[in-house]
Design an enzyme around this catalytic site. Structure first.
Site, short mmCIF file in Angstrom:
data_model
loop_
_atom_site.label_atom_id
_atom_site.label_comp_id
_atom_site.label_asym_id
_atom_site.label_seq_id
_atom_site.Cartn_x
_atom_site.Cartn_y
_atom_site.Cartn_z
N ASN A 32 0.77 -1.36 -0.18
CA ASN A 32 -0.19 0.01 -0.09
C ASN A 32 0.84 1.38 0.02
O ASN A 32 0.31 2.36 -0.06
CB ASN A 32 -0.98 -0.18 1.17
CG ASN A 32 -0.20 0.21 2.45
OD1 ASN A 32 1.10 0.01 2.43
ND2 ASN A 32 -0.99 0.10 3.62
N SER A 124 10.54 -10.33 14.86
CA SER A 124 11.36 -9.27 15.19
C SER A 124 11.98 -9.62 16.37
O SER A 124 11.26 -9.94 17.24
CB SER A 124 11.01 -7.95 15.07
OG SER A 124 11.88 -6.83 15.94
N TYR A 148 4.60 -2.04 19.20
CA TYR A 148 5.40 -2.65 17.86
C TYR A 148 5.58 -4.11 18.11
O TYR A 148 5.27 -5.04 17.39
CB TYR A 148 6.44 -1.61 17.10
CG TYR A 148 7.39 -2.70 16.10
CD1 TYR A 148 8.59 -3.30 16.48
CD2 TYR A 148 6.60 -2.98 14.95
CE1 TYR A 148 8.99 -4.08 15.57
CE2 TYR A 148 7.57 -3.87 14.12
CZ TYR A 148 8.49 -4.29 14.41
OH TYR A 148 9.21 -5.10 13.53
N LYS A 152 4.08 -7.88 17.08
CA LYS A 152 4.72 -9.15 16.31
C LYS A 152 4.24 -10.59 17.32
O LYS A 152 4.26 -11.59 16.96
CB LYS A 152 6.19 -8.81 16.33
CG LYS A 152 6.55 -7.81 15.22
CD LYS A 152 6.18 -8.23 14.03
CE LYS A 152 6.51 -7.18 13.00
NZ LYS A 152 6.24 -7.63 11.61
N ASN A 198 16.59 4.48 12.56
CA ASN A 198 17.68 3.40 13.04
C ASN A 198 19.06 3.77 12.55
O ASN A 198 19.26 4.94 11.78
CB ASN A 198 17.21 2.34 12.01
CG ASN A 198 15.93 1.59 12.42
OD1 ASN A 198 15.29 1.06 11.48
ND2 ASN A 198 15.79 1.21 13.58
#
Ligand code: WQD
Length: 358
Positions: A32, A124, A148, A152, A198
């Protein structure tokens, strides 16, 4: 028979598409563009010489997802699509829970409906939270510390329950450590929206002059030089781990979890030196307070993936930095934005509004 790649225009997704196409797989990509750009689709074809169907759809839109299964013979799915910024997830937990979990439920319901039961899921190392022992193996305690990471972990549990309800599923859950670097062509790479969260993309943007200096988040950790230690893995090695997991799913049922890391830890200061060596550029930095939620040390025990999948990370830190630098210098501003792809393979869903930030 094709492999559906959700989030295939993203950083790890695009590198995995390249390796799948180079290995001879037929792929169908769905994205998307909330964290990627249409230009990536063109670059994947330029690198591999292969064309493939691309659906600019949102996984939350069940009707348009069904279109993919009605129009293609999908044999397996690699599920990358999802929001992935730790800090943003703390500010927008509902958006993260809704997007990441609901889209996965929509995907799994559709897979069930079309009897496609081979799935590789992008998880992750964040699910390990504050690791107690190193290196981290797959049976280490799980305690995600942010929304987040919790999405996961919840999805991992959903997939375990799905298998308990139907033993025909073959599911590989891949827990990534710290993916960095880029394809050797410099054509695809990490292109974060806005200022990078990051370390590696931030360093690369300092090196190219887009950012003034790096903030080193703390130097009082109990590590070799006081800065945070992580297991950086080349994104191409990570992509190849997905192909090994996909192969395993063709002959074995059940749910297996694999750490995809190198098993080696490098500190922030070591990464700065490695990048200076690779780029020939000085990276100015200043030490600031540690970042809330950061762990001191995180690196993998990758032996299970080596034993079960015959996979091992081969690229070293120098190659990771050289490849990251090549991507950055060839694409100082990342991918072109708002690029419209004019191709019969680029299928836009009629009623899909692109919810992109740019
Ligand atoms: C690495 C090291 C920082 C930026 C995150 C997610 C994880 C995964 C990978 C999705 C740490 C230090 C960083 C900077 C710094 N993503 N740092 N200055 O936090 O290990 O992992 O990305 O799955 O889920 O949590 O990666 O690159 O942000 O940080 O000093 O500007 O670099 O403190 O020690 P992290 P990172």
């Amino acid at each position: 028979m094709a492999i559906l790649i959700t989030g295939g225009a993203g950083y790890i997704g695009s590198h995995t598409c390249v390796e799948l196409l180079n290995t001879g797989y037929e792929i169908v990509v769905l994205d998307n563009f909330i964290n990627s750009k249409p230009e990536v689709i063109k670059r994947i074809t330029e690198i591999t010489g292969c064309t493939f169907k691309f659906y600019n759809h949102d996984l939350l839109d069940k009707k348009s997802l069904e279109q993919v299964f009605l129009e293609n013979d999908i044999e397996a799915v690699i599920h990358f699509a999802g929001l992935k910024a730790v800090g943003e997830s703390v500010d927008l937990p509902l958006q993260y829970y809704y997007n990441n979990i609901t889209s996965t439920l929509v995907l799994c319901e559709t897979l069930q409906k079309y009897d496609v039961k081979k799935l590789v899921f992008s998880s992750s190392a964040t699910v390990y939270g504050l690791p107690e022992r190193f290196p981290i193996s797959e049976d280490s305690p799980l305690r995600a510390l942010n929304p987040y990471g919790r999405t996961k972990l919840m999805i991992e549990e959903i997939l375990q329950d799905l298998y308990v309800s139907d033993k025909n599923w073959s599911i590989s859950i891949l827990r990534y450590f710290n993916p960095i670097g880029a394809h050797g062509s410099g054509q695809i790479g990490e292109d974060p929206n806005g200022v990078p969260n990051n370390l590696m993309p931030y360093i690369a943007q300092v090196a190219i002059g887009k950012l003034k200096e790096l903030n080193v988040f703390g130097n009082q950790y109990a590590t070799k030089d006081g800065t945070g230690v992580r297991d950086y893995i080349h994104v191409v090695d990570l992509a190849l781990g997905h192909l090994r997991a996909l192969e395993k799913n063709t002959y074995s049922k059940g749910v297996e979890v694999y750490n995809l890391g190198t098993g080696k830890g490098y500190s922030v200061l070591e990464m700065i030196s490695a990048f200076e060596e690779a780029s020939g550029k000085k990276i100015p930095y200043k030490v600031v307070d540690s970042r809330p939620g950061d762990v001191a040390v995180c690196y993998a025990d990758p032996l299970k993936a080596e034993k079960d999948l015959g996979w091992i990370a081969k690229k070293g830190i120098d190659e990771m930095c050289v490849d990251a630098w090549r991507w950055q210098t060839k694409n100082p501003y990342g991918y072109e934005i708002n690029q419209e792809i004019k191709s019969p393979y680029f299928i836009k869903s009629e009623d899909f509004l692109i919810r992109n930030k740019y």
